[in-house]
Motif scaffolding. Sequence first.
Motif, PDB file in Angstrom:
ATOM      1  N   LEU A   1     -24.593  35.062 -27.994  1.00  0.00           N
ATOM      2  CA  LEU A   1     -23.297  35.584 -28.447  1.00  0.00           C
ATOM      3  C   LEU A   1     -22.512  34.531 -29.228  1.00  0.00           C
ATOM      4  CD1 LEU A   1     -22.286  37.578 -25.235  1.00  0.00           C
ATOM      5  CD2 LEU A   1     -23.013  38.536 -27.431  1.00  0.00           C
ATOM      6  N   LEU A   2     -22.589  33.275 -28.806  1.00  0.00           N
ATOM      7  CA  LEU A   2     -21.913  32.207 -29.542  1.00  0.00           C
ATOM      8  C   LEU A   2     -22.524  32.009 -30.918  1.00  0.00           C
ATOM      9  CD1 LEU A   2     -21.566  29.631 -26.621  1.00  0.00           C
ATOM     10  CD2 LEU A   2     -19.650  30.712 -27.824  1.00  0.00           C
ATOM     11  N   GLU A   3     -23.830  32.229 -31.037  1.00  0.00           N
ATOM     12  CA  GLU A   3     -24.523  32.050 -32.311  1.00  0.00           C
ATOM     13  C   GLU A   3     -24.275  33.208 -33.275  1.00  0.00           C
ATOM     14  OE1 GLU A   3     -28.579  31.721 -31.161  1.00  0.00           O
ATOM     15  OE2 GLU A   3     -28.276  29.876 -30.020  1.00  0.00           O
ATOM     16  N   THR A   4     -24.084  34.416 -32.751  1.00  0.00           N
ATOM     17  CA  THR A   4     -24.128  35.613 -33.597  1.00  0.00           C
ATOM     18  C   THR A   4     -22.834  36.404 -33.672  1.00  0.00           C
ATOM     19  OG1 THR A   4     -24.970  36.942 -31.737  1.00  0.00           O
ATOM     20  CG2 THR A   4     -26.600  35.881 -33.185  1.00  0.00           C
ATOM     21  N   THR A   5     -21.811  36.057 -32.868  1.00  0.00           N
ATOM     22  CA  THR A   5     -20.549  36.800 -32.895  1.00  0.00           C
ATOM     23  C   THR A   5     -19.378  35.841 -33.026  1.00  0.00           C
ATOM     24  OG1 THR A   5     -20.007  36.739 -30.519  1.00  0.00           O
ATOM     25  CG2 THR A   5     -21.609  38.399 -31.243  1.00  0.00           C
ATOM     26  N   ASP A   6     -18.207  36.401 -33.286  1.00  0.00           N
ATOM     27  CA  ASP A   6     -16.988  35.585 -33.283  1.00  0.00           C
ATOM     28  C   ASP A   6     -16.133  35.881 -32.054  1.00  0.00           C
ATOM     29  OD1 ASP A   6     -16.118  38.118 -33.886  1.00  0.00           O
ATOM     30  OD2 ASP A   6     -15.082  37.568 -35.755  1.00  0.00           O
ATOM     31  N   HIS A   7     -16.745  36.435 -31.020  1.00  0.00           N
ATOM     32  CA  HIS A   7     -16.024  36.712 -29.784  1.00  0.00           C
ATOM     33  C   HIS A   7     -15.466  35.418 -29.203  1.00  0.00           C
ATOM     34  CE1 HIS A   7     -18.743  40.502 -29.071  1.00  0.00           C
ATOM     35  NE2 HIS A   7     -17.992  40.588 -30.142  1.00  0.00           N
ATOM     36  N   SER A   8     -14.315  35.511 -28.578  1.00  0.00           N
ATOM     37  CA  SER A   8     -13.717  34.334 -27.953  1.00  0.00           C
ATOM     38  C   SER A   8     -14.573  33.878 -26.773  1.00  0.00           C
ATOM     39  CB  SER A   8     -12.305  34.653 -27.468  1.00  0.00           C
ATOM     40  OG  SER A   8     -12.360  35.565 -26.377  1.00  0.00           O
ATOM     41  N   VAL A   9     -14.410  32.618 -26.404  1.00  0.00           N
ATOM     42  CA  VAL A   9     -15.139  32.085 -25.256  1.00  0.00           C
ATOM     43  C   VAL A   9     -14.770  32.864 -23.998  1.00  0.00           C
ATOM     44  CG1 VAL A   9     -15.398  30.069 -23.746  1.00  0.00           C
ATOM     45  CG2 VAL A   9     -15.425  29.789 -26.232  1.00  0.00           C
ATOM     46  N   GLU A  10     -13.503  33.243 -23.887  1.00  0.00           N
ATOM     47  CA  GLU A  10     -13.052  34.004 -22.721  1.00  0.00           C
ATOM     48  C   GLU A  10     -13.765  35.361 -22.645  1.00  0.00           C
ATOM     49  OE1 GLU A  10     -10.371  30.840 -23.652  1.00  0.00           O
ATOM     50  OE2 GLU A  10     -11.105  32.495 -24.913  1.00  0.00           O
ATOM     51  N   ARG A  11     -13.898  36.003 -23.806  1.00  0.00           N
ATOM     52  CA  ARG A  11     -14.568  37.300 -23.829  1.00  0.00           C
ATOM     53  C   ARG A  11     -16.051  37.169 -23.497  1.00  0.00           C
ATOM     54  NH1 ARG A  11     -14.833  41.512 -29.009  1.00  0.00           N
ATOM     55  NH2 ARG A  11     -16.285  43.013 -28.042  1.00  0.00           N
ATOM     56  N   ILE A  12     -16.673  36.154 -24.035  1.00  0.00           N
ATOM     57  CA  ILE A  12     -18.100  35.945 -23.771  1.00  0.00           C
ATOM     58  C   ILE A  12     -18.324  35.642 -22.301  1.00  0.00           C
ATOM     59  CG2 ILE A  12     -20.032  34.369 -24.201  1.00  0.00           C
ATOM     60  CD1 ILE A  12     -19.103  34.218 -27.114  1.00  0.00           C
ATOM     61  N   ALA A  13     -17.439  34.849 -21.698  1.00  0.00           N
ATOM     62  CA  ALA A  13     -17.566  34.544 -20.270  1.00  0.00           C
ATOM     63  C   ALA A  13     -17.589  35.830 -19.453  1.00  0.00           C
ATOM     64  CB  ALA A  13     -16.417  33.648 -19.822  1.00  0.00           C
ATOM     65  N   ALA A  14     -16.707  36.761 -19.805  1.00  0.00           N
ATOM     66  CA  ALA A  14     -16.665  38.042 -19.092  1.00  0.00           C
ATOM     67  C   ALA A  14     -17.897  38.886 -19.396  1.00  0.00           C
ATOM     68  CB  ALA A  14     -15.397  38.799 -19.464  1.00  0.00           C
ATOM     69  N   GLN A  15     -18.338  38.855 -20.660  1.00  0.00           N
ATOM     70  CA  GLN A  15     -19.487  39.662 -21.064  1.00  0.00           C
ATOM     71  C   GLN A  15     -20.761  39.278 -20.318  1.00  0.00           C
ATOM     72  OE1 GLN A  15     -18.730  39.018 -25.452  1.00  0.00           O
ATOM     73  NE2 GLN A  15     -19.584  41.082 -25.580  1.00  0.00           N
TER      74      GLN A  15
END
Length: 311
Positions: free
Chosen positions: A268-282
């Motif tokens: 997700l960090l490589e392929t999206t611009d989602h925030s770190v907070e959002r990725i943590a939840a995802q």
Amino acid sequence: MHTVAVLALDRVIPFDLSTPIEVFTRTRLPDGRAGYQIRVCAERPEIDAGSFTLRAPWGLDGLRGADTIIVPGTATTAPPSPEVLTALRTAAGDGTRIASICSGTFPLAATGLLDGLRATTHWAAAAALAAAYPDVTVDPGVLYVDNGQILTSAGAAAGLDLCLHMIRRDYGSAVAADAARLSVMPLEREGGQAQFIVHVHPPTPKGSTLEPLLTWLQDNLGRDLTLADLATRAGTSTRSLIRHFREQTGTTPLQWLHSARIRQAQHLLETTDHSVERIAAQVGFGSTTAFRDRFKRTTGVSPHTYRRSFG
């Protein structure tokens, strides 16, 4: 003047060979004098370097009297000849500093000089090094290891990190910083080799009793899951689940889950611009702080740094 002997073994990797030659040759002291003289040494007059044949101006006798010997990586992990092993052991006995780049750790380990020491190599070869030389403590997560007289580095660019480190040991930070600028390289890189390791999805043994559970887990990493939840899903007790995981995956259910979540977070960090907070939840972490801590423990860098490097 400090003499560096670069040992070109058969099937030497040209990148690993050229790195110390270029870095040390360009190093200048504050008064403009060269800091190093270089000897390229080989066991035979001509050496297979893959896409070309190398003619080394020095034989193994060039290792004698050198202050530092560099062993670049090779395209083979087989031990070198007895003559090479003897020459390296003799140099070590005389107090010569010896350093390896990438898979150059293998011939260095074959001498026995790394026994009882911590060492590194390219992360993709770390397991093979540990299996071949069990007396060596292999650390695949760092760029280089300095044991004083014996040093080892990871693959490719990590050889440059190691050379700059040795220049700083020899002549101080100012000279090393100048050498780093000439190489268009930071004197110290953030994090270690762990950030470059490909963390593949944990194995899902085909046809095993755990396959349905592991497939389900891959699709439900974002859920808040406990060991009891996994056991219920598998229709077994927690004790049996742990035993089956050990037998079929070589790890525990929670370690497997953590690995899968971190790999998904990397994706997700490589392929999206989602925030770190959002990725943590995802990926199923209850708090962003816990996610950051686990991510850094696994990769050696923060999620933000990882995204800057690979996003």
